[in-house]
Design a protein around this motif. Sequence first.
Motif, PDB file in Angstrom:
ATOM      1  N   GLY A 285       0.783  -1.228   0.000  1.00 12.59           N
ATOM      2  CA  GLY A 285       0.000   0.000   0.000  1.00 12.59           C
ATOM      3  C   GLY A 285       0.816   1.279   0.000  1.00 12.59           C
ATOM      4  N   VAL A 286       2.132   1.167   0.102  1.00 14.11           N
ATOM      5  CA  VAL A 286       3.011   2.342   0.070  1.00 14.11           C
ATOM      6  C   VAL A 286       3.505   2.525  -1.362  1.00 14.11           C
ATOM      7  N   LYS A 287       3.402   3.747  -1.857  1.00 13.15           N
ATOM      8  CA  LYS A 287       3.781   4.023  -3.240  1.00 13.15           C
ATOM      9  C   LYS A 287       5.026   4.891  -3.322  1.00 13.15           C
ATOM     10  N   LEU A 288       5.916   4.490  -4.234  1.00 16.85           N
ATOM     11  CA  LEU A 288       7.098   5.265  -4.577  1.00 16.85           C
ATOM     12  C   LEU A 288       6.908   5.737  -6.008  1.00 16.85           C
ATOM     13  N   VAL A 289       7.076   7.034  -6.241  1.00 16.08           N
ATOM     14  CA  VAL A 289       6.870   7.631  -7.558  1.00 16.08           C
ATOM     15  C   VAL A 289       8.210   8.132  -8.090  1.00 16.08           C
ATOM     16  N   VAL A 290       8.500   7.781  -9.352  1.00 14.24           N
ATOM     17  CA  VAL A 290       9.754   8.195  -9.989  1.00 14.24           C
ATOM     18  C   VAL A 290       9.428   8.672 -11.395  1.00 14.24           C
ATOM     19  N   ASP A 291       9.922   9.852 -11.773  1.00 13.85           N
ATOM     20  CA  ASP A 291       9.703  10.336 -13.140  1.00 13.85           C
ATOM     21  C   ASP A 291      10.571   9.525 -14.100  1.00 13.85           C
ATOM     22  N   ASP A 292      10.197   9.509 -15.385  1.00 12.35           N
ATOM     23  CA  ASP A 292      10.879   8.675 -16.382  1.00 12.35           C
ATOM     24  C   ASP A 292      12.364   8.980 -16.515  1.00 12.35           C
ATOM     25  N   ILE A 293      12.746  10.243 -16.468  1.00  9.12           N
ATOM     26  CA  ILE A 293      14.163  10.579 -16.627  1.00  9.12           C
ATOM     27  C   ILE A 293      14.964  10.075 -15.430  1.00  9.12           C
ATOM     28  N   SER A 294      14.464  10.286 -14.232  1.00 13.24           N
ATOM     29  CA  SER A 294      15.161   9.808 -13.034  1.00 13.24           C
ATOM     30  C   SER A 294      15.197   8.287 -12.991  1.00 13.24           C
ATOM     31  N   TYR A 295      14.157   7.645 -13.516  1.00 12.37           N
ATOM     32  CA  TYR A 295      14.082   6.180 -13.484  1.00 12.37           C
ATOM     33  C   TYR A 295      15.289   5.541 -14.161  1.00 12.37           C
ATOM     34  N   ASP A 296      15.765   6.138 -15.255  1.00  9.89           N
ATOM     35  CA  ASP A 296      16.930   5.585 -15.946  1.00  9.89           C
ATOM     36  C   ASP A 296      18.156   5.517 -15.040  1.00  9.89           C
ATOM     37  N   PHE A 297      18.211   6.356 -14.037  1.00  4.03           N
ATOM     38  CA  PHE A 297      19.361   6.405 -13.133  1.00  4.03           C
ATOM     39  C   PHE A 297      19.188   5.531 -11.891  1.00  4.03           C
ATOM     40  N   VAL A 298      17.973   5.018 -11.659  1.00  6.56           N
ATOM     41  CA  VAL A 298      17.728   4.251 -10.426  1.00  6.56           C
ATOM     42  C   VAL A 298      17.071   2.892 -10.677  1.00  6.56           C
ATOM     43  N   LYS A 299      17.103   2.400 -11.900  1.00  6.61           N
ATOM     44  CA  LYS A 299      16.529   1.074 -12.197  1.00  6.61           C
ATOM     45  C   LYS A 299      17.158   0.022 -11.293  1.00  6.61           C
ATOM     46  N   GLY A 300      16.316  -0.772 -10.656  1.00  6.87           N
ATOM     47  CA  GLY A 300      16.810  -1.857  -9.817  1.00  6.87           C
ATOM     48  C   GLY A 300      17.320  -1.431  -8.454  1.00  6.87           C
ATOM     49  N   ALA A 301      17.152  -0.170  -8.105  1.00  6.89           N
ATOM     50  CA  ALA A 301      17.670   0.347  -6.832  1.00  6.89           C
ATOM     51  C   ALA A 301      16.797  -0.100  -5.658  1.00  6.89           C
ATOM     52  N   THR A 302      17.348   0.039  -4.468  1.00  3.93           N
ATOM     53  CA  THR A 302      16.624  -0.260  -3.234  1.00  3.93           C
ATOM     54  C   THR A 302      16.568   1.005  -2.388  1.00  3.93           C
ATOM     55  N   VAL A 303      15.359   1.345  -1.935  1.00  9.13           N
ATOM     56  CA  VAL A 303      15.151   2.525  -1.097  1.00  9.13           C
ATOM     57  C   VAL A 303      14.892   2.055   0.332  1.00  9.13           C
ATOM     58  N   ASP A 304      15.593   2.667   1.265  1.00 10.11           N
ATOM     59  CA  ASP A 304      15.496   2.298   2.674  1.00 10.11           C
ATOM     60  C   ASP A 304      15.251   3.553   3.500  1.00 10.11           C
ATOM     61  N   TYR A 305      14.791   3.354   4.723  1.00 11.16           N
ATOM     62  CA  TYR A 305      14.711   4.448   5.691  1.00 11.16           C
ATOM     63  C   TYR A 305      15.695   4.118   6.801  1.00 11.16           C
ATOM     64  N   VAL A 306      16.614   5.041   7.051  1.00 10.81           N
ATOM     65  CA  VAL A 306      17.704   4.788   7.996  1.00 10.81           C
ATOM     66  C   VAL A 306      17.662   5.830   9.105  1.00 10.81           C
ATOM     67  N   GLU A 307      17.790   5.361  10.338  1.00 10.76           N
ATOM     68  CA  GLU A 307      17.875   6.253  11.491  1.00 10.76           C
ATOM     69  C   GLU A 307      19.285   6.151  12.052  1.00 10.76           C
ATOM     70  N   GLU A 308      19.989   7.285  12.057  1.00  9.61           N
ATOM     71  CA  GLU A 308      21.348   7.356  12.567  1.00  9.61           C
ATOM     72  C   GLU A 308      21.422   8.449  13.626  1.00  9.61           C
ATOM     73  N   LEU A 309      22.553   8.567  14.277  1.00  9.78           N
ATOM     74  CA  LEU A 309      22.715   9.609  15.284  1.00  9.78           C
ATOM     75  C   LEU A 309      22.593  10.999  14.684  1.00  9.78           C
ATOM     76  N   ILE A 310      23.137  11.196  13.482  1.00  2.35           N
ATOM     77  CA  ILE A 310      23.160  12.531  12.905  1.00  2.35           C
ATOM     78  C   ILE A 310      21.957  12.840  12.019  1.00  2.35           C
ATOM     79  N   ARG A 311      21.218  11.817  11.596  1.00  2.00           N
ATOM     80  CA  ARG A 311      20.047  12.072  10.759  1.00  2.00           C
ATOM     81  C   ARG A 311      19.176  10.835  10.651  1.00  2.00           C
ATOM     82  N   SER A 312      17.947  11.072  10.235  1.00  2.00           N
ATOM     83  CA  SER A 312      17.011  10.023   9.856  1.00  2.00           C
ATOM     84  C   SER A 312      16.527  10.403   8.472  1.00  2.00           C
ATOM     85  N   ALA A 313      16.629   9.471   7.518  1.00  2.00           N
ATOM     86  CA  ALA A 313      16.312   9.846   6.145  1.00  2.00           C
ATOM     87  C   ALA A 313      16.025   8.629   5.278  1.00  2.00           C
TER      88      ALA A 313
END
Length: 159
Positions: free
Chosen positions: A108-136
């Motif tokens: 149910g969670v959607k990730l949206v990528v425009d066609d031009i950006s898609y060429d640069f991120v095909k097959g990529a993995t998106v994560d959410y990371v919590e660290e001491l200096i940031r969460s992103a």
Amino acid sequence: MSRSLIQRISPFFIARIKQNHKLLSSSSSSALHEASSESAPSPAPSLDAIHLTDNCVKRMKELQSSEESSEEKMLRLSVETGGCSGFQYVFNLDDKTNPEDRVFEREGVKLVVDDISYDFVKGATVDYVEELIRSAFLVTTNPSAVGGCSCKSSFMVKQ
């Protein structure tokens, strides 16, 4: 950033933009319809799909539940020139898609990528990371990238 790096990367980036522009404008809706039907989800996971980790899905669900808006928020990933390595990932929350967007969904969670950006991120993995200096949200693996900086927000593309 050194001038030689910009000179090496610019032709590749320009060629990709021209290629995508040509695809989008050549056969208008029929080409887009064919492309979208070819990239329709199949029973087996696609190697070109963008994958969302459990942490990414969990955080997006938390953000969606905390929003008072009736519009469902989606995570938008785009690629821009800049950063220490030539290109950088940009994440935003969005409530609408554009005709040239590709939508990847998990639980149910959607990730949206425009066609031009898609060429640069095909097959990529998106994560959410919590660290001491940031969460992103971060792109943790990207088959199109050959290197990047330690901040994990910028990368170099394969030639």
